[in-house]
Design an enzyme around this catalytic site. Structure first.
Site, PDB file in Angstrom:
ATOM      1  N   ALA A 102      64.819   3.438  22.535  1.00 19.31           N
ATOM      2  CA  ALA A 102      65.487   3.346  21.244  1.00 19.31           C
ATOM      3  C   ALA A 102      64.993   2.121  20.484  1.00 19.31           C
ATOM      4  CB  ALA A 102      66.989   3.274  21.445  1.00 19.31           C
TER       5      ALA A 102
ATOM      6  N   ASP B 110      73.750  -0.070  30.492  1.00 16.90           N
ATOM      7  CA  ASP B 110      72.981   1.176  30.448  1.00 16.90           C
ATOM      8  C   ASP B 110      72.355   1.480  31.811  1.00 16.90           C
ATOM      9  OD1 ASP B 110      71.921   3.458  29.428  1.00 16.90           O
ATOM     10  OD2 ASP B 110      70.424   2.491  28.168  1.00 16.90           O
TER      11      ASP B 110
END
Lengths: 332, 246
Positions: free
Chosen positions: A37, A146
């Site tokens: 990302a 994450d």
């Protein structure tokens, strides 16, 4: 032109040279390692050494990740993840500025590939290692965030689990910075997205589930039920079921608690392992009793006479002793 | 530094405006009023290329000082949050940058600082992002073509609320849809700290091809000054004092 791709439009090709604006280090790009990302990661070479270089046009995000890597350095050397080597800006030939940082290149296998190649017993052991690292991280006031299969690799010597992307690492008490739906307890409606140790433990449990469901699965209309059904129906995870269940439902307050449970399971598992492989029955206890009672008369019949021997033997010894005593009396 | 409230409009649409004033102009006006305009454009599942109409998405966000992203339906949840958070960071960074200029001179900005010092400044920005109050008005295009996307939109908004409520700062959300039955926009959900309770489904879809994005944005802008909002914030303040007691 595609606006989404325009945003991550860093066009760096193998052979390109990236010169740092501030520290004047020179990096030759070798190949792309991944894309996320926030920017892309490349394998590069500098002064004959290989390193990983992450570059992005989102300067602020790069800075935030660098901050996290710096705290890791403070926490305990570079055990927890790749160590940070350099932070700088690069101005490309067209005059656009990108931020980048350079970290240690960790060579290893992806978690799932490694476990598939070396045997499933590694899964539990690697998770144990991960729990130890998480425990250290949590004690320093951070949560990994994450945590997912893609972010874990196994290095070769020593065989150790390491995490590679630290972009989601968040201070305890704040909101999780970055996450992936499948591994996120918020998505499964099993808790908040507040950074706390139990958040990481949920993701870790999902990593274990994910290993047996590499294609992932949808949450459906009642996410918790879906999750529990998948857990129950994944036969190889049966030994870990209670432990995973507790992690998914937020029963563990610390990674040490989960580590204790998991290591107990792993120590127990050794003797049940063989029976499990042959029986492939989810319930270990029944398969064990079945095996003990009926099916193999051969071994039983062999064993039983041996068990009667000791009395016979002692009788014989007594007889012999008496015989010698008798002889001794006669001869004497 | 006094922590203010960040104000955002999040526009979710799948097409081009075709009625009323230019949405980019309205977005620029909103930006001047301290309201950031973010735009998410949703693609059809079978659309392989971006239709030209979605160029507008980027234009609106650009003049609204916000962030834009074009996505497929499946990726909506994650995008809604990324866009909201990115826009927050962007706004806060702008504020911090201005402060920096006042301290260090007009030429200094975050990008001009060496990486080492930049890290410290970003920590401040991050702190602000975690603790500031946030108001998001979600403006959803409910024209006919959005029909099969609305359940996903609803889901992603609930998800947004889950994410934002994990922050330390307070949140307020409101949902409006456009085109409205009689007005430019219709209220779907009034200002509230949580969206988990959205039970009301989006109103019946308006048939016909009208997408008055500009007028809708303008109307949405006015919703930030409404009394009900102030009142509810006051109420929240009182309860917060109680909470702070421990």
């Amino acid at each position: 032109m595609n606006p989404t791709s325009k945003k991550q439009g860093i066009n760096v090709r193998p052979g390109d040279v990236i010169n740092g604006k501030w520290h004047h280090n020179r990096y030759v790009i070798l190949k792309q390692l991944g894309q996320g990302a926030i920017g892309s990661v490349y394998l590069c070479e500098s002064n004959g050494k290989k390193a990983a270089l992450k570059i992005s046009d989102k300067g602020s995000s790069v800075t935030m990740e660098v901050n996290v890597l710096k705290t890791f350095k403070k926490v305990q050397g570079n055990r927890l993840g790749p160590s940070l080597l350099d932070v700088d800006d690069w101005i490309d030939p067209r005059g656009r500025t990108y931020s980048f940082y350079v970290m240690e290149y960790l060579k290893g296998e992806e978690l799932s590939t490694f476990v598939r190649r070396h045997g499933q017993e590694w899964l539990g052991i690697l998770m144990l290692q991960l729990l130890e690292d998480l425990s250290n991280l949590h004690k320093q006031g951070w949560v990994f965030g994450d945590l997912k299969t893609d972010n874990l690799i196994v290095t070769h010597a020593p065989r150790r689990l390491k995490w590679i992307d630290v972009g989601g690492t968040t201070q305890i008490g704040r909101s999780i910075k970055e996450y992936t739906e499948f591994f996120d307890r918020g998505y499964w409606q099993m808790g908040s997205r507040k950074a706390e140790p139990s958040y990481d433990l949920f993701s870790l449990a999902m990593v274990m589930l994910h290993f047996y469901h590499p294609k992932r699965f949808e949450r459906g209309s009642s996410p918790e039920k879906t999750l529990m059904r998948k857990l129950r129906n994944t036969a190889p995870l049966k030994p870990y079921e209670s432990c995973i269940y507790k992690a998914l439902t937020g029963k563990y307050m610390s990674s040490d608690q989960m580590r204790q449970d998991l290591s107990m399971i792993l120590m127990q598992r050794k003797d049940t392992n063989t029976s499990q492989n042959t029986a492939r029955r989810p319930n270990v206890q029944t398969s064990r009793t079945v095996r003990g009672n009926t099916p193999k008369p051969n071994t039983n019949s062999k064993k039983q006479p041996r068990q009667e021997h000791p009395t016979l033997e002692s009788l014989a010894i007594i007889v012999v002793v008496f015989l010698f005593y008798f002889l001794y009396l006669i001869l004497g | 530094m006094k922590k203010g409230t960040l104000k955002q409009i999040l526009l979710i649409t799948d097409g081009c405006s075709n009625k009323g004033e230019d949405p980019s102009a309205v977005a620029a006006l909103a930006s001047q009023q301290g309201i950031t305009v973010n735009v998410i454009g949703i693609l059809e599942d079978d659309q392989s290329e971006d239709p030209t109409g979605l160029q507008e998405v980027e234009d609106i966000a650009m003049s609204g000082g916000g962030v834009s992203q074009i996505v497929f339906k499946q990726a909506l949840s994650q995008t809604v949050q990324t866009v909201t958070k990115q826009a927050m960071t962007q706004t806060l960074q702008g504020v911090v940058n201005q402060e920096l200029k006042q301290i260090l001179g007009p030429k200094e900005s975050l990008e001009e600082l060496p990486p080492e010092q930049r890290g410290e400044v970003m920590e401040v920005v991050e702190d602000l992002g975690e603790t500031c109050d946030l108001e998001v008005l979600v403006l959803v295009d409910t024209s006919a073509s959005m029909h099969n996307k609305l359940p996903t939109v609803q889901e992603s908004l609930i998800d947004l609320s889950v994410s934002m409520n994990a922050r330390i700062g307070r949140n307020r959300f409101a949902i409006y849809s456009f085109p409205g039955k009689k007005k430019d926009i219709d209220k779907v959900f009034d200002w509230s700290p949580r969206l988990e309770s959205i039970s009301s489904v989006f109103p019946k879809l308006t048939s016909g091809g009208i997408t008055p994005t500009g007028p809708a944005l303008k109307e949405a802008m006015y919703q930030f000054g409404k009394k009900s909002l102030k009142r509810s914030f006051l109420r929240r303040d009182e309860s917060n004092i109680e909470e702070a007691g421990y």
